[in-house]
Design an enzyme around this catalytic site. Structure first.
Site, PDB file in Angstrom:
ATOM      1  N   ARG A   1       0.819  -1.214   0.000  1.00  0.00           N
ATOM      2  CA  ARG A   1       0.000   0.000   0.000  1.00  0.00           C
ATOM      3  C   ARG A   1       0.853   1.265   0.000  1.00  0.00           C
ATOM      4  NH1 ARG A   1      -2.798  -3.686   3.058  1.00  0.00           N
ATOM      5  NH2 ARG A   1      -1.810  -2.958   4.958  1.00  0.00           N
TER       6      ARG A   1
ATOM      7  N   GLU B   1       2.968  -6.447  12.933  1.00  0.00           N
ATOM      8  CA  GLU B   1       1.963  -6.523  14.006  1.00  0.00           C
ATOM      9  C   GLU B   1       1.386  -7.949  13.987  1.00  0.00           C
ATOM     10  OE1 GLU B   1      -1.216  -3.721  13.476  1.00  0.00           O
ATOM     11  OE2 GLU B   1      -2.090  -4.133  15.438  1.00  0.00           O
TER      12      GLU B   1
HETATM   13  P1  AMP Z   1       4.386  -2.397  11.572  1.00  0.00           P
HETATM   14  O1  AMP Z   1       5.590  -3.030  10.988  1.00  0.00           O
HETATM   15  O2  AMP Z   1       3.882  -3.141  12.779  1.00  0.00           O
HETATM   16  O3  AMP Z   1       4.552  -0.922  11.817  1.00  0.00           O
HETATM   17  O4  AMP Z   1       3.215  -2.593  10.530  1.00  0.00           O
HETATM   18  C1  AMP Z   1       3.096  -1.735   9.463  1.00  0.00           C
HETATM   19  C2  AMP Z   1       2.687  -2.437   8.206  1.00  0.00           C
HETATM   20  O5  AMP Z   1       1.637  -3.391   8.394  1.00  0.00           O
HETATM   21  C3  AMP Z   1       2.169  -1.403   7.273  1.00  0.00           C
HETATM   22  O6  AMP Z   1       2.795  -1.611   6.027  1.00  0.00           O
HETATM   23  C4  AMP Z   1       0.690  -1.623   7.216  1.00  0.00           C
HETATM   24  O7  AMP Z   1       0.297  -1.696   5.873  1.00  0.00           O
HETATM   25  C5  AMP Z   1       0.405  -2.945   7.910  1.00  0.00           C
HETATM   26  N1  AMP Z   1      -0.472  -2.830   9.090  1.00  0.00           N
HETATM   27  C6  AMP Z   1      -0.144  -3.094  10.370  1.00  0.00           C
HETATM   28  N2  AMP Z   1      -1.160  -2.924  11.196  1.00  0.00           N
HETATM   29  C7  AMP Z   1      -2.195  -2.517  10.426  1.00  0.00           C
HETATM   30  C8  AMP Z   1      -3.545  -2.161  10.711  1.00  0.00           C
HETATM   31  N3  AMP Z   1      -4.042  -2.204  11.956  1.00  0.00           N
HETATM   32  N4  AMP Z   1      -4.316  -1.782   9.679  1.00  0.00           N
HETATM   33  C9  AMP Z   1      -3.816  -1.731   8.428  1.00  0.00           C
HETATM   34  N5  AMP Z   1      -2.568  -2.069   8.100  1.00  0.00           N
HETATM   35  C10 AMP Z   1      -1.749  -2.454   9.089  1.00  0.00           C
END
Ligand code: AMP
Length: 174
Positions: free
Chosen positions: A62, A99
């Site tokens: 995205r 996550e």
């Molecule tokens: P992080 O590495 O935990 O910061 O996760 C970020 C990545 O995971 C981003 O590229 C987001 O597209 C996706 N992502 C993580 N959590 C969400 C969420 N609650 N809603 C949408 N996309 C998420």
């Protein structure tokens, strides 16, 4: 209504996707809205215009959508940070945790000249694992990171704390 409130209205929150306990921030209604998409890219572009940005870095998948529109608007180049096995030429690799789950990401070794000024863009800052990995790749490419920009920051996950050496910007906070 203030612009940010109109953008927030276009974020659809899907409970328990892709797994239980995750409140997924779906940006497709925002992308589908001509006004909201335009306002989002313009907000980023106004922030980075005049900062000598050579490349906007998009994080698969995205992040690509926002980064490519921003790069076009800034008349900057577009650099792709991709999931493992997608880039055809010689790459630098790094692993990271999400996550939900874990993965590896890559960038082409020749994606930027040392000293290139870059802005990273992704849709959501959650735990910060993804962006930390991307920053590791950019450091190895010897890029100068102007700022890291997100459409959405999930503040309760404290991702920002992992990114203390960098300027972080988000349009919408949850
Ligand atoms: P992080 O590495 O935990 O910061 O996760 C970020 C990545 O995971 C981003 O590229 C987001 O597209 C996706 N992502 C993580 N959590 C969400 C969420 N609650 N809603 C949408 N996309 C998420």
């Amino acid at each position: 209504m203030p612009v940010l409130d109109t953008l927030r209205e276009k974020i659809r929150v899907i409970p328990d996707f892709p797994q239980e306990g995750i409140a997924f921030k779906d940006i497709t209604p925002l992308l589908a809205s001509p006004d909201a998409f335009h306002a989002t890219i313009n907000s980023f572009a106004e922030r980075y215009a005049g900062h000598g940005v050579d490349q906007v870095v998009g994080i698969e998948a995205r992040g690509f959508i926002l980064a490519s529109a921003l790069a076009y608007k800034l008349k900057a180049g577009l650099m792709l940070v991709r999931k493992q096995g997608k880039l055809p030429a010689e790459t630098l690799k790094t692993s990271y945790e999400l996550e939900y789950g874990a993965d590896e990401m890559e960038v082409h070794r020749d994606a930027a000249a040392p000293g290139s000024r870059v802005v990273l863009v992704d849709d959501v800052l959650a735990t910060g694992g993804t962006i930390c990995a991307a920053l590791d790749l950019l450091q190895r490419l010897q890029c100068e990171v102007v700022e890291v920009a997100f459409l959405i920051e999930l503040c309760f996950l404290n991702g920002r704390e992992r990114l203390q050496n960098h300027q972080i910007f988000s349009l919408l906070q949850y």
